[in-house]
Write a protein that holds these residues in place. Sequence first.
Motif, PDB file in Angstrom:
ATOM      1  N   ARG A 112     -21.910  23.010  -1.103  1.00  0.00           N
ATOM      2  CA  ARG A 112     -21.399  21.736  -0.601  1.00  0.00           C
ATOM      3  C   ARG A 112     -19.997  21.460  -1.138  1.00  0.00           C
ATOM      4  O   ARG A 112     -19.127  20.956  -0.428  1.00  0.00           O
ATOM      5  CB  ARG A 112     -22.356  20.611  -0.997  1.00  0.00           C
ATOM      6  N   ALA A 113     -19.775  21.803  -2.404  1.00  0.00           N
ATOM      7  CA  ALA A 113     -18.490  21.491  -3.033  1.00  0.00           C
ATOM      8  C   ALA A 113     -17.342  22.281  -2.424  1.00  0.00           C
ATOM      9  O   ALA A 113     -16.224  21.785  -2.308  1.00  0.00           O
ATOM     10  CB  ALA A 113     -18.562  21.764  -4.536  1.00  0.00           C
ATOM     11  N   ILE A 114     -17.593  23.531  -2.024  1.00  0.00           N
ATOM     12  CA  ILE A 114     -16.506  24.358  -1.485  1.00  0.00           C
ATOM     13  C   ILE A 114     -16.474  24.346   0.029  1.00  0.00           C
ATOM     14  O   ILE A 114     -15.721  25.097   0.642  1.00  0.00           O
ATOM     15  CB  ILE A 114     -16.606  25.811  -1.987  1.00  0.00           C
ATOM     16  N   GLY A 115     -17.294  23.494   0.638  1.00  0.00           N
ATOM     17  CA  GLY A 115     -17.420  23.500   2.093  1.00  0.00           C
ATOM     18  C   GLY A 115     -16.114  23.402   2.839  1.00  0.00           C
ATOM     19  O   GLY A 115     -15.929  24.029   3.877  1.00  0.00           O
ATOM     20  N   ASP A 116     -15.151  22.619   2.327  1.00  0.00           N
ATOM     21  CA  ASP A 116     -13.888  22.417   3.032  1.00  0.00           C
ATOM     22  C   ASP A 116     -12.749  23.275   2.486  1.00  0.00           C
ATOM     23  O   ASP A 116     -11.604  23.117   2.890  1.00  0.00           O
ATOM     24  CB  ASP A 116     -13.464  20.943   2.939  1.00  0.00           C
ATOM     25  N   LEU A 117     -13.061  24.196   1.574  1.00  0.00           N
ATOM     26  CA  LEU A 117     -12.003  24.979   0.955  1.00  0.00           C
ATOM     27  C   LEU A 117     -11.690  26.261   1.714  1.00  0.00           C
ATOM     28  O   LEU A 117     -10.804  27.003   1.312  1.00  0.00           O
ATOM     29  CB  LEU A 117     -12.393  25.334  -0.497  1.00  0.00           C
ATOM     30  N   THR A 118     -12.419  26.539   2.765  1.00  0.00           N
ATOM     31  CA  THR A 118     -12.179  27.763   3.526  1.00  0.00           C
ATOM     32  C   THR A 118     -12.252  27.482   5.011  1.00  0.00           C
ATOM     33  O   THR A 118     -13.052  26.672   5.456  1.00  0.00           O
ATOM     34  CB  THR A 118     -13.190  28.865   3.151  1.00  0.00           C
ATOM     35  N   ASP A 119     -11.414  28.136   5.769  1.00  0.00           N
ATOM     36  CA  ASP A 119     -11.443  28.028   7.222  1.00  0.00           C
ATOM     37  C   ASP A 119     -12.064  29.273   7.859  1.00  0.00           C
ATOM     38  O   ASP A 119     -11.988  29.465   9.064  1.00  0.00           O
ATOM     39  CB  ASP A 119     -10.011  27.848   7.774  1.00  0.00           C
ATOM     40  N   ARG A 120     -12.646  30.120   7.025  1.00  0.00           N
ATOM     41  CA  ARG A 120     -13.258  31.335   7.554  1.00  0.00           C
ATOM     42  C   ARG A 120     -14.611  31.023   8.188  1.00  0.00           C
ATOM     43  O   ARG A 120     -15.386  30.239   7.670  1.00  0.00           O
ATOM     44  CB  ARG A 120     -13.443  32.366   6.447  1.00  0.00           C
ATOM     45  N   VAL A 121     -14.885  31.685   9.306  1.00  0.00           N
ATOM     46  CA  VAL A 121     -16.206  31.599   9.924  1.00  0.00           C
ATOM     47  C   VAL A 121     -17.044  32.746   9.366  1.00  0.00           C
ATOM     48  O   VAL A 121     -16.606  33.896   9.376  1.00  0.00           O
ATOM     49  CB  VAL A 121     -16.104  31.723  11.465  1.00  0.00           C
ATOM     50  N   PRO A 122     -18.230  32.461   8.828  1.00  0.00           N
ATOM     51  CA  PRO A 122     -19.036  33.532   8.224  1.00  0.00           C
ATOM     52  C   PRO A 122     -19.461  34.566   9.252  1.00  0.00           C
ATOM     53  O   PRO A 122     -19.592  34.278  10.438  1.00  0.00           O
ATOM     54  CB  PRO A 122     -20.244  32.780   7.662  1.00  0.00           C
ATOM     55  N   LYS A 123     -19.675  35.794   8.776  1.00  0.00           N
ATOM     56  CA  LYS A 123     -20.077  36.869   9.669  1.00  0.00           C
ATOM     57  C   LYS A 123     -21.520  36.712  10.147  1.00  0.00           C
ATOM     58  O   LYS A 123     -21.906  37.253  11.180  1.00  0.00           O
ATOM     59  CB  LYS A 123     -19.909  38.224   8.971  1.00  0.00           C
ATOM     60  N   VAL A 124     -22.308  35.983   9.365  1.00  0.00           N
ATOM     61  CA  VAL A 124     -23.712  35.734   9.726  1.00  0.00           C
ATOM     62  C   VAL A 124     -23.926  34.224   9.778  1.00  0.00           C
ATOM     63  O   VAL A 124     -23.644  33.519   8.810  1.00  0.00           O
ATOM     64  CB  VAL A 124     -24.683  36.358   8.706  1.00  0.00           C
ATOM     65  N   LEU A 125     -24.416  33.727  10.916  1.00  0.00           N
ATOM     66  CA  LEU A 125     -24.745  32.310  11.060  1.00  0.00           C
ATOM     67  C   LEU A 125     -26.251  32.160  10.888  1.00  0.00           C
ATOM     68  O   LEU A 125     -27.032  32.669  11.686  1.00  0.00           O
ATOM     69  CB  LEU A 125     -24.319  31.800  12.437  1.00  0.00           C
ATOM     70  N   ARG A 126     -26.659  31.474   9.830  1.00  0.00           N
ATOM     71  CA  ARG A 126     -28.082  31.312   9.523  1.00  0.00           C
ATOM     72  C   ARG A 126     -28.530  29.920   9.967  1.00  0.00           C
ATOM     73  O   ARG A 126     -28.182  28.924   9.345  1.00  0.00           O
ATOM     74  CB  ARG A 126     -28.332  31.493   8.024  1.00  0.00           C
ATOM     75  N   ILE A 127     -29.293  29.861  11.023  1.00  0.00           N
ATOM     76  CA  ILE A 127     -29.726  28.587  11.604  1.00  0.00           C
ATOM     77  C   ILE A 127     -31.245  28.515  11.598  1.00  0.00           C
ATOM     78  O   ILE A 127     -31.936  29.497  11.864  1.00  0.00           O
ATOM     79  CB  ILE A 127     -29.258  28.448  13.064  1.00  0.00           C
ATOM     80  N   GLY A 128     -31.760  27.329  11.344  1.00  0.00           N
ATOM     81  CA  GLY A 128     -33.169  27.062  11.553  1.00  0.00           C
ATOM     82  C   GLY A 128     -33.310  26.108  12.719  1.00  0.00           C
ATOM     83  O   GLY A 128     -32.498  25.196  12.890  1.00  0.00           O
ATOM     84  N   CYS A 129     -34.321  26.310  13.546  1.00  0.00           N
ATOM     85  CA  CYS A 129     -34.539  25.384  14.657  1.00  0.00           C
ATOM     86  C   CYS A 129     -36.022  25.140  14.846  1.00  0.00           C
ATOM     87  O   CYS A 129     -36.859  25.987  14.502  1.00  0.00           O
ATOM     88  CB  CYS A 129     -33.905  25.901  15.959  1.00  0.00           C
ATOM     89  N   PHE A 130     -36.339  23.965  15.375  1.00  0.00           N
ATOM     90  CA  PHE A 130     -37.707  23.638  15.768  1.00  0.00           C
ATOM     91  C   PHE A 130     -38.172  24.734  16.726  1.00  0.00           C
ATOM     92  O   PHE A 130     -37.464  25.085  17.675  1.00  0.00           O
ATOM     93  CB  PHE A 130     -37.726  22.267  16.435  1.00  0.00           C
TER      94      PHE A 130
END
Length: 348
Positions: A112-130
């Motif tokens: 959470r603390a470093i959330g805005d310190l990078t503009d890189r999009v991660p290579k893996v998007l980890r999502i949970g959904c109903f």
Amino acid sequence: MAVDCSFTSISQNVFFEITLCILCNGGHVVNLTIRQLRYVCEVARRGSVQAASKALLISQSSILAAITLAEGEMGARIFERRPARGVQITPAGERFVSAARVMLSAETEFNRAIGDLTDRVPKVLRIGCFEPFGALFMPEMLRRYVHNVGDVEIDLLEGNQVQLQAWLAEGLIDFAILYDIGSIHTGSITRICKVPAHAVLHTDDPLAGEKAVWLSDISSRPFVLLDMPQTATYLLTLFDILAQRPKVGFHTRSYETVRSAVASGFGMSILNMRPIGQATADCQTIIRLPILDELPPPTVIILDLYGNAKPLFVRLFVEIFKKFFHDIGPSGFSVTTPERESSLMPVR
């Protein structure tokens, strides 16, 4: 008990391969990764390797390997194995798990603390959904996301409302997509759109020719229940405005099986989201009708732990997700009366 962290490599929003040093058992240093700590803590929380394996969607052998490594490093047992009855945590194991949970919490705060310190999009998007969302609209929506951000690997975990919050708290997913039903214990909520309940009937049902129905019209029919944690309670309490709930004649945890059961004549059902796109279209033997009763519609939400410090990839996802539902419109994702449609639209 002292806890010290040594971060050997950090990749934002993917599984962190972080070497941890947990001081326990009189100062002995135990080296484990964040991933392995989660495995051990999940076994402690659920009381068995099998249950942890099912919840985390990983093999039992991976969990057993993490436990063996932890116990070998500590020189003490974390769990006592009880054949056919799961595991029992030991006093040394309780100290270990307590320290591990502090470390897992620290990792979440770090994200959470470093959330805005990078503009890189991660290579893996980890999502949970109903779970029903996985087939109903997630692939189509994620195709838009990939089109906008480039080549990204999708890791989609589908679960119930309770599992999603647990996975988010444990750092297994970057954010979750679910309904705002039941208790939301943690995280920051972004509201997307409202999706009212509607009736699902067989086309041979005498009510199939109606434009809409009242709950009292269908309450005498056997109920095909989407029986998932929090979901089942929500669906059954819809009938509390009547004197009596319908009799449940068919229980299932699968949205697809609900549709099949109604099509096979087991009774009626109540659902919220309608299929989006041809890939998940209904068969010709069921019909969906709006419900005329004034029922509070649940809201599709995105739940994350970043708060106001959302990293770029999360902000992009939120905007694309909102536009996805805006483009589809209420008639594309819900079954409701025309006069109620305007109140369902996503906030722009």
